[in-house]
Structure formats: structure tokens, C-alpha cells
Motif scaffolding. Structure first.
Motif, short mmCIF file in Angstrom:
data_model
loop_
_atom_site.label_atom_id
_atom_site.label_comp_id
_atom_site.label_asym_id
_atom_site.label_seq_id
_atom_site.Cartn_x
_atom_site.Cartn_y
_atom_site.Cartn_z
N ILE A 1 0.88 -1.17 0.00
CA ILE A 1 0.00 0.00 0.00
C ILE A 1 0.92 1.22 0.00
CG2 ILE A 1 -1.73 1.31 1.29
CD1 ILE A 1 -2.65 -1.36 2.50
N VAL A 2 0.69 2.13 -0.93
CA VAL A 2 1.62 3.25 -1.06
C VAL A 2 0.88 4.57 -1.21
CG1 VAL A 2 1.79 2.92 -3.58
CG2 VAL A 2 3.62 4.13 -2.38
N SER A 3 1.38 5.59 -0.51
CA SER A 3 0.92 6.96 -0.68
C SER A 3 2.10 7.74 -1.24
CB SER A 3 0.47 7.55 0.66
OG SER A 3 0.10 8.90 0.50
N SER A 4 2.01 8.09 -2.52
CA SER A 4 3.18 8.67 -3.19
C SER A 4 2.76 9.67 -4.25
CB SER A 4 4.01 7.56 -3.85
OG SER A 4 5.02 8.10 -4.67
N ASN A 5 3.57 10.71 -4.43
CA ASN A 5 3.37 11.63 -5.55
C ASN A 5 4.56 11.58 -6.51
OD1 ASN A 5 4.68 13.12 -3.23
ND2 ASN A 5 5.02 14.61 -4.86
N THR A 6 5.45 10.59 -6.31
CA THR A 6 6.63 10.48 -7.19
C THR A 6 6.63 9.21 -8.02
OG1 THR A 6 7.97 9.43 -5.46
CG2 THR A 6 8.02 11.83 -5.58
N LEU A 7 5.93 8.17 -7.56
CA LEU A 7 5.91 6.91 -8.31
C LEU A 7 5.11 7.05 -9.59
CD1 LEU A 7 5.37 4.01 -5.74
CD2 LEU A 7 7.33 4.36 -7.23
N SER A 8 5.57 6.42 -10.66
CA SER A 8 4.86 6.42 -11.93
C SER A 8 4.17 5.07 -12.13
CB SER A 8 5.83 6.66 -13.08
OG SER A 8 6.72 5.56 -13.22
N ALA A 9 3.21 5.06 -13.06
CA ALA A 9 2.52 3.81 -13.38
C ALA A 9 3.50 2.77 -13.89
CB ALA A 9 1.43 4.07 -14.41
N GLU A 10 4.51 3.22 -14.66
CA GLU A 10 5.52 2.31 -15.21
C GLU A 10 6.30 1.64 -14.09
OE1 GLU A 10 9.29 2.38 -18.37
OE2 GLU A 10 8.35 4.24 -17.73
N GLN A 11 6.69 2.40 -13.08
CA GLN A 11 7.40 1.82 -11.94
C GLN A 11 6.54 0.80 -11.21
OE1 GLN A 11 8.46 5.88 -10.35
NE2 GLN A 11 10.29 4.79 -9.65
N ILE A 12 5.27 1.12 -11.04
CA ILE A 12 4.35 0.23 -10.34
C ILE A 12 4.25 -1.11 -11.07
CG2 ILE A 12 1.92 -0.17 -9.73
CD1 ILE A 12 3.17 1.81 -7.86
N HIS A 13 4.07 -1.06 -12.38
CA HIS A 13 3.88 -2.29 -13.15
C HIS A 13 5.14 -3.15 -13.15
CE1 HIS A 13 -0.05 -1.04 -14.23
NE2 HIS A 13 0.32 -0.06 -15.04
N LYS A 14 6.31 -2.54 -13.02
CA LYS A 14 7.57 -3.28 -13.01
C LYS A 14 7.76 -4.08 -11.72
CE LYS A 14 10.35 -0.49 -16.22
NZ LYS A 14 11.51 0.42 -16.34
N LEU A 15 7.00 -3.76 -10.69
CA LEU A 15 7.17 -4.43 -9.40
C LEU A 15 6.62 -5.86 -9.43
CD1 LEU A 15 6.19 -1.50 -7.01
CD2 LEU A 15 8.50 -2.31 -7.56
N HIS A 16 5.63 -6.10 -10.29
CA HIS A 16 5.06 -7.44 -10.48
C HIS A 16 4.45 -8.03 -9.20
CE1 HIS A 16 6.65 -7.43 -14.51
NE2 HIS A 16 7.88 -7.29 -14.06
N ILE A 17 3.98 -7.17 -8.30
CA ILE A 17 3.21 -7.62 -7.15
C ILE A 17 2.02 -6.67 -7.00
CG2 ILE A 17 5.17 -8.63 -5.91
CD1 ILE A 17 5.17 -6.17 -4.10
N PRO A 18 0.96 -7.08 -6.31
CA PRO A 18 -0.20 -6.20 -6.15
C PRO A 18 0.16 -4.90 -5.40
CG PRO A 18 -0.79 -8.45 -5.62
CD PRO A 18 0.69 -8.43 -5.77
N ILE A 19 -0.34 -3.79 -5.91
CA ILE A 19 -0.11 -2.47 -5.32
C ILE A 19 -1.46 -1.77 -5.20
CG2 ILE A 19 1.00 -0.21 -5.58
CD1 ILE A 19 3.07 -2.34 -5.26
N VAL A 20 -1.69 -1.10 -4.07
CA VAL A 20 -2.86 -0.24 -3.91
C VAL A 20 -2.36 1.14 -3.52
CG1 VAL A 20 -4.93 0.23 -2.54
CG2 VAL A 20 -4.43 -2.11 -3.28
N SER A 21 -2.82 2.15 -4.25
CA SER A 21 -2.47 3.54 -3.95
C SER A 21 -3.53 4.12 -3.02
CB SER A 21 -2.40 4.36 -5.24
OG SER A 21 -2.12 5.72 -4.95
N ILE A 22 -3.08 4.81 -1.98
CA ILE A 22 -4.00 5.37 -1.00
C ILE A 22 -3.73 6.86 -0.80
CG2 ILE A 22 -2.56 4.91 1.04
CD1 ILE A 22 -5.16 4.01 2.48
N ASP A 23 -4.80 7.64 -0.63
CA ASP A 23 -4.72 9.08 -0.35
C ASP A 23 -4.35 9.89 -1.59
OD1 ASP A 23 -4.79 11.37 1.43
OD2 ASP A 23 -2.61 11.39 1.35
N ARG A 24 -3.58 9.32 -2.50
CA ARG A 24 -3.15 10.04 -3.71
C ARG A 24 -3.26 9.11 -4.91
NH1 ARG A 24 2.35 12.71 -1.01
NH2 ARG A 24 1.27 13.52 0.84
N GLU A 25 -3.87 9.59 -5.97
CA GLU A 25 -4.01 8.78 -7.18
C GLU A 25 -2.73 8.88 -8.02
OE1 GLU A 25 -7.04 8.12 -10.99
OE2 GLU A 25 -7.39 9.75 -9.57
N ILE A 26 -2.16 7.73 -8.37
CA ILE A 26 -0.94 7.70 -9.20
C ILE A 26 -1.31 7.68 -10.67
CG2 ILE A 26 1.10 6.34 -9.80
CD1 ILE A 26 1.12 5.34 -6.86
#
Length: 324
Positions: free
Chosen positions: A120-145
């Protein structure tokens, strides 16, 4: 330290049999199972979770990445995540990034090395590309990536509009805004909500907006400058409660009475908002529900269970107290 070999020796079975009992996989006779369970209890054996996670490539652990643990909103959010994760059989690793991109990437690397099952991540620096490269489930909270990434947020713009209109209804004639950091989604949305309400007013000027960086000390300094430059201001909407509390302190330092001389409203609904003098009027977001929904969604994604939807925008509500 007791090992799996010690359990096998005492139970008079093979290590493989103990392993099958521990993982509840494969055939084990009832008599052998009872011997293993009795030996585990007598020896007080605790499985090596690190070794098990390396073997299974899963750890029953999730990561929680937040930008600023000093902001009271995030400890309250973390409490909800930890509560729900524990109920669902998961542990939580908390990571504080200080809004630092390099530190955030370091924590992502560490969490992956520890085989966390999701983040679960609250971030304003992560990109969608970085998220997809992690290859594990991610949920964004408080801030939409990005669209397409599972996300839990609140009605930031609507809440800001409600707060600003409330100050107008209180007959505030010149309303300022203490915003959060530029480029942070929820800060931008709350600023947009404020501007949509006041931009058509003849008195409005851009210098009525100052940046408090979601931080109390920055807000105190920004409010001091704001009220010295524009002493006519009689209402302030701060984009989070921490900055609103800073604004209250600044107003007191300048001899301004609250709410007689200036009305102040925040956004978040943190527990501390009820402990200020005067108590803070605020736009309350359902912090616990945010954490609960994010954690439940993440675990469902991890366990490949059906997820009803992957985007939630939760409602906020205004709670009036003595600062207005």
C-alpha cells in the motif's frame, strides 16, 4: 534455537513429514501428524519465517509506504492498515519516505527483497511504469498515481468547496488558502476546489494562496507572512489539519482572535483537531475506512479473490467546532 530437524527427531519422523504438517500439504497419517504437533508444542518450535518466505516466494507480509510519519494523518491511517492486516493474517512493514524519491525507491527494493506479498503506497513520485515493473499487487491510498492502478481516495475537491463555502456562509469577506505541496494530487485538488468557489470574487487575488507544505512549522511561517501582507483576511481554509493548527498558532502570535477576528477550517479530521484551543472545524475524511478498504482490497488481490471495483472515492463531511 529449535530446528525442524529437532522436531523430526523427537517425533520419530522425517523432516519432510514435519514440513508437510507445517504447510498442511501432502499426505500425513493421523498418528504421525499428532506426534509432530505434540513435538512442536513440547519443543516450542517456531518455524523460520524467512526461510519459508524464500521457499514459497511469499511472506504473509505487506508493505505500507507513507510520505511523512510526522503528519498525524498517516499514523492514524497506519493503525487501520495494521488492524485489518492482522485480522486477515498479514503483518505490516511501515516505511517513511520523507517525500524523497530515492528513499522511496530504496524501500521498494527492500520490500521486494523481503518477498512482501503486496504494498500500500501513498506517493506523488511513483509512476505507473514503476508500479507495473514491481510485479506484485499495489494499492495507492490518499493520492491517485494513475488510472488503472487500484486506488482509494476521498472527495478532495468537493471537500475544499464545502470548506470554502462554509466560511462564506459564516460571513467571511476575504478568504485565504494554505495549500499543500505543488504536484501532490490531493493538495492540487483541494486548491482547485477553493479557487472554484472564490475566483469570481472581486476581492480574490493569487497572493491569498500560500504553501504550507502539509507541515505545521511551514504553515506558521506562511500564515505570518500572509496576514502581515493581507491583514484584511478574515477566513482561512487550510488543506490539512496540521497546517490549520499552525495557522491558529500564527494568528494568536499576531494578536488575532479566533473566530472573532479570523475563522479557520482544516481538512482531515485527525484526533488532534479536537485538542486545539479553540477546537478545530474541519472536513473529516474517513481515515480508518481508507485504511480498511485499501488493506482488504490488497489482500484480495494477493489471494486472487474477486474485487468488486478498484477505485473508491470516499465521502467527506464537515464537522463544525469553535475555530469558526
Amino acid at each position: 534455537m529449535v530446528s525442524i530437524k529437532d522436531v523430526a527427531k523427537q517425533a520419530g519422523v522425517s523432516v519432510a513429514t514435519v514440513s508437510r504438517v507445517l504447510n498442511n500439504k501432502g499426505y500425513v497419517s493421523e498418528s504421525a501428524r499428532k506426534k509432530v504437533e505434540q513435538s512442536i508444542q513440547e519443543l516450542n518450535y517456531k518455524p523460520n519465517e524467512v526461510a519459508r518466505s524464500l521457499f514459497k516466494k511469499q511472506s504473509k507480509t505487506i508493505g505500507l509506504i507513507v510520505p511523512d510519519i510526522m503528519n498525524p494523518f498517516f499514523p492514524e491511517l497506519a493503525r487501520a492498515v495494521e488492524d485489518i492486516a492482522a485480522e486477515l493474517g498479514y503483518s505490516v512493514i511501515l516505511c517513511n519516505t520523507d517525500e524523497n524519491k530515492e528513499k522511496e525507491q530504496h524501500y521498494l527494493d527492500v520490500l521486494l527483497q523481503k518477498y512482501v506479498d503486496g504494498i500500500i503506497v501513498s506517493s506523488n513520485t511513483l509512476s505507473a511504469e514503476q508500479i507495473h515493473k514491481l510485479h506484485i499487487p499495489i494499492v495507492s491510498i490518499d493520492r491517485e498515481i494513475s488510472q488503472g492502478i487500484p486506488t482509494i481516495v476521498v472527495e478532495n475537491k468537493k471537500g475544499a468547496q464545502t470548506a470554502t463555502r462554509f466560511l462564506k456562509d459564516k460571513e467571511c469577506k476575504k478568504i485565504a488558502h494554505i495549500r499543500g505541496p505543488l504536484g501532490v494530487t490531493n493538495a492540487d485538488e483541494r486548491c482547485e476546489g477553493y479557487k472554484e468557489v472564490v475566483s469570481g470574487e472581486p476581492w480574490f487575488r493569487e497572493s491569498y494562496i500560500v504553501n504550507g507544505y502539509f507541515d505545521m512549522q511551514s504553515s506558521i511561517e506562511a500564515t505570518n507572512k500572509l496576514l502581515r501582507l493581507h491583514p484584511e483576511i478574515d477566513g482561512i481554509f487550510a488543506a490539512n489539519d496540521t497546517m490549520a493548527i499552525g495557522a491558529i498558532k500564527s494568528a494568536h502570535q499576531l494578536g488575532r482572535k479566533i473566530p472573532e477576528d479570523i475563522a479557520i477550517i482544516g481538512f482531515d479530521g485527525i484526533a488532534l483537531s479536537k485538542a486545539t484551543v479553540p477546537e478545530l472545524t474541519t472536513i473529516v475524511q474517513p481515515i480508518y475506512e481508507l485504511g480498511k478498504k485499501a488493506t482488504t482490497m490488497l489482500v484480495h488481490l494477493i489471494e486472487k479473490k474477486p474485487v468488486e471495483k478498484t477505485f473508491y472515492e470516499l465521502e467527506v463531511r464537515l464537522v463544525e467546532r469553535h475555530s469558526t
